[in-house]
Write a protein that holds these residues in place. Structure first.
Motif, PDB file in Angstrom:
ATOM      1  N   ALA A   1     -25.819   8.401 -23.878  1.00  0.00           N
ATOM      2  CA  ALA A   1     -26.328   7.083 -22.908  1.00  0.00           C
ATOM      3  C   ALA A   1     -24.084   6.955 -22.736  1.00  0.00           C
ATOM      4  CB  ALA A   1     -27.184   6.442 -23.375  1.00  0.00           C
ATOM      5  N   ARG A   2     -24.055   7.134 -23.661  1.00  0.00           N
ATOM      6  CA  ARG A   2     -22.332   5.997 -23.642  1.00  0.00           C
ATOM      7  C   ARG A   2     -21.538   7.785 -22.634  1.00  0.00           C
ATOM      8  NH1 ARG A   2     -18.132   3.289 -22.917  1.00  0.00           N
ATOM      9  NH2 ARG A   2     -16.754   3.143 -24.157  1.00  0.00           N
ATOM     10  N   ARG A   3     -21.705   8.654 -22.856  1.00  0.00           N
ATOM     11  CA  ARG A   3     -21.304   9.933 -21.982  1.00  0.00           C
ATOM     12  C   ARG A   3     -21.182   9.403 -20.567  1.00  0.00           C
ATOM     13  NH1 ARG A   3     -23.391  14.410 -24.105  1.00  0.00           N
ATOM     14  NH2 ARG A   3     -21.749  14.714 -25.631  1.00  0.00           N
ATOM     15  N   GLU A   4     -23.478   9.670 -20.494  1.00  0.00           N
ATOM     16  CA  GLU A   4     -22.945   9.001 -19.062  1.00  0.00           C
ATOM     17  C   GLU A   4     -22.397   7.884 -18.307  1.00  0.00           C
ATOM     18  OE1 GLU A   4     -27.046   8.208 -16.391  1.00  0.00           O
ATOM     19  OE2 GLU A   4     -27.084   8.723 -18.602  1.00  0.00           O
ATOM     20  N   THR A   5     -22.443   7.024 -19.030  1.00  0.00           N
ATOM     21  CA  THR A   5     -21.664   5.773 -19.119  1.00  0.00           C
ATOM     22  C   THR A   5     -20.206   6.355 -18.619  1.00  0.00           C
ATOM     23  OG1 THR A   5     -22.927   4.381 -20.036  1.00  0.00           O
ATOM     24  CG2 THR A   5     -21.516   3.437 -19.300  1.00  0.00           C
ATOM     25  N   LEU A   6     -19.879   6.563 -19.387  1.00  0.00           N
ATOM     26  CA  LEU A   6     -18.001   7.312 -19.239  1.00  0.00           C
ATOM     27  C   LEU A   6     -18.231   7.916 -18.144  1.00  0.00           C
ATOM     28  CD1 LEU A   6     -17.273   8.051 -22.853  1.00  0.00           C
ATOM     29  CD2 LEU A   6     -16.327   6.217 -21.119  1.00  0.00           C
ATOM     30  N   ALA A   7     -19.337   8.857 -17.286  1.00  0.00           N
ATOM     31  CA  ALA A   7     -19.007   9.598 -16.377  1.00  0.00           C
ATOM     32  C   ALA A   7     -19.574   8.908 -15.080  1.00  0.00           C
ATOM     33  CB  ALA A   7     -20.349  10.901 -16.414  1.00  0.00           C
ATOM     34  N   LYS A   8     -19.879   7.698 -15.336  1.00  0.00           N
ATOM     35  CA  LYS A   8     -20.019   7.200 -13.782  1.00  0.00           C
ATOM     36  C   LYS A   8     -18.971   6.145 -13.366  1.00  0.00           C
ATOM     37  CE  LYS A   8     -25.085   7.193 -14.107  1.00  0.00           C
ATOM     38  NZ  LYS A   8     -26.379   5.863 -15.069  1.00  0.00           N
TER      39      LYS A   8
END
Length: 523
Positions: A435-442
């Motif tokens: 979830a944290r990776r997805e947030t950073l990617a966005k």
């Protein structure tokens, strides 16, 4: 009668004192000044003294000691209490609630085509953010494919060559050589690496090193190569270490005699009975079938006169599984953790726990990924392709038999560690990590994902292109705050550019005076 467990620590202490007494005087302050050595640290120092030529003898001694400790019941397979998995707790994304000091002396063996560039990226970012000092190569690799030599570390000066700041992280491409690594890094550093299923690795290596390996270059396809590898492969030919047992090679392990000579058995190896390994549905090879288990991950014991004995190294058949067992046992004596590419996020959670880092420290983007996936990864739902992929997988594992044994061993050790960590606890941490990776990617990336390199105009973010397949990279969103811009650049910078950045930071270029000024200042 079972020995008194109190005698085991004293035996380990006696061993460490013996090792330190054997260390040459100039090396003693840096290697033995921290008091009694742990057993694993003493093993590393002993190997440092003996060198690779005495690998068989070293393995025999270490395995005998380890087996004796197992019989005595002492839990001495790790060096420091801090390396033990801590009691279950809710995973935390930040370091503020950590109850242990983070480990910052790290040795990462960066293996080829195993997801190691993504691990390197997080090490670059962590060390850069915390002001740590990297042991850097003069260019981008430490003389690979030759064995690592301390003299190839930029700024390294042997004992007696003056004072120098200590190195914290050694992590760039090398062929592992423990004796020389311990010239650069302290023996109580955290040693870790990463492995990948040799079938998936072979697919990636074939497309990436097609122009580098003479064996791959002569083969029209990977399927043709694996159908008759000895028609293309010649031991010792240029680049052909990429074509067989690449992991074993990167770990610096010796090869059996039949793999070192140019006159090999003309018959292809028999397909080994692969042990059972867990394979995620989303792994690189979703079609792999898991046959019956086979014990490849622990040395064989013999029974004589009612007692159990380890076979001596001198009695080992180098072409037998015993040779593989000893190699794996040696790796266990050196490496604290080996990640598995097919369980990358699970491995990162265990790494963060072992290093006492927060989850944010191991969140990162995928690097050095090839466009379009890899051959054989899109065969689901097509029976003819599925059968072909299964056959290719079996042949790749048979041809890379040393890598397959190595992969099975560390796959099992990873899952044993997961069981100690706790399955539900792991699943929670992995979900949080993703979830944290997805947030950073966005937040950081234009489009929120990796892109074709033709769209990347910023040379600082454009990955190096090599091989027959494009390597994907990242474009940052516009309008980021200065703080976010800095952190997003750390996440998106490819490994070569980041190495150059660290190099310039550690070895700032000297500003030379203009010629006229130099003449004025000359006597």
């Amino acid at each position: 009668m079972t020995p008194d467990l109190e005698t085991v620590p004293s035996a380990a202490a006696q061993l460490s004192q013996t090792v330190c007494a054997s260390v040459p005087a100039p090396a003693t302050p840096s290697l033995c000044s921290m008091g009694t050595l742990s057993l694993k640290r003493a093993m590393r120092l002993w190997l440092w003294l003996w060198g690779p030529r005495s690998l068989g003898v070293a393995l025999g001694v270490f395995m005998t000691i380890g087996f004796a400790l197992q019989l005595w019941g002492g839990p001495f397979h790790r060096r420091h209490p801090g390396l033990q998995l801590r009691p279950s707790r809710a995973p935390s994304p930040g370091p503020t609630t950590r109850s242990c000091p983070s480990r910052q002396r790290l040795v990462f063996l960066k293996t080829h085509k195993s997801g190691s560039s993504s691990v390197l990226s997080l090490l670059h970012r962590y060390g850069d953010r915390h002001g740590l000092r990297f042991a850097l190569p003069v260019r981008y690799q430490f003389g690979y494919p030759k064995l690592f030599q301390a003299s190839r570390v930029k700024g390294y000066r042997p004992e007696g060559g003056g004072t120098q700041p200590p190195f914290h992280i050694l992590c760039h491409h090398m062929r592992f050589n423990l004796k020389e690594v311990l010239q650069v890094m302290p023996s109580d550093s955290f040693f870790f690496s990463i492995v990948r299923d040799p079938a998936a690795l072979a697919r990636s290596a074939f497309s990436y090193y097609k122009s580098t390996s003479s064996a791959f270059r002569r083969a029209p396809s990977l399927g043709a190569f694996l159908a008759n590898p000895r028609a293309f492969y010649r031991p010792g030919a240029h680049g052909d270490h990429y074509a067989r047992n690449l992991l074993w090679f990167d770990f610096g392990l010796p090869f059996p005699p039949d793999m070192r000579t140019k006159r090999e058995n003309p018959h292809p190896p028999k397909d080994p009975t692969p042990p059972h390994v867990r394979v995620l549905p989303s792994a690189a090879d979703p079609l792999a079938q898991a046959p019956e288990p086979k014990a490849l991950d622990r040395p064989a014991l013999t029974v004589a006169k009612g007692q159990r004995h380890m076979p001596s190294p001198a009695s080992l058949d180098l072409g037998s599984s015993s040779f593989i067992q000893w190699g794996l046992a040696w790796l266990d004596s050196v490496f604290d953790l080996v990640l598995v590419a097919e369980y990358f996020d699970e491995s990162l959670v265990l790494l963060a726990d072992a290093l006492c880092w927060g989850l944010d420290d191991v969140v990162g983007f995928r690097h050095n990924a090839q466009a379009g996936g890899e051959p054989g990864s899109h065969a689901v739902g097509r029976p003819e392709l599925a059968d072909e992929a299964r056959q290719l997988t079996a042949r790749a594992r048979a041809w890379n038999n040393l890598d397959w044994a190595l992969y099975v061993h560390f796959n099992r050790s990873l899952w044993a560690r997961i069981e100690r960590f706790g399955q539900s606890r792991l699943e929670s941490a992995v979900a949080e990590l993703r979830a944290r990776r997805e947030t950073l990617a966005k937040h950081c990336l234009a489009g929120g994902e990796a892109l074709d390199p033709k769209y990347i105009t910023d040379r600082r973010l454009r990955p190096f292109q090599f091989g027959s397949t494009k390597v994907l990279g990242y474009i940052l969103r516009s309008g980021l705050s200065p703080e976010d811009q800095e952190e997003c650049e750390r996440l998106a910078t490819p490994e070569l550019q980041y190495k150059d950045k660290l190099d310039a930071k550690q070895f700032p270029p000297t500003v030379s005076l203009p010629l006229k000024t130099q003449r004025l200042l000359s006597p």
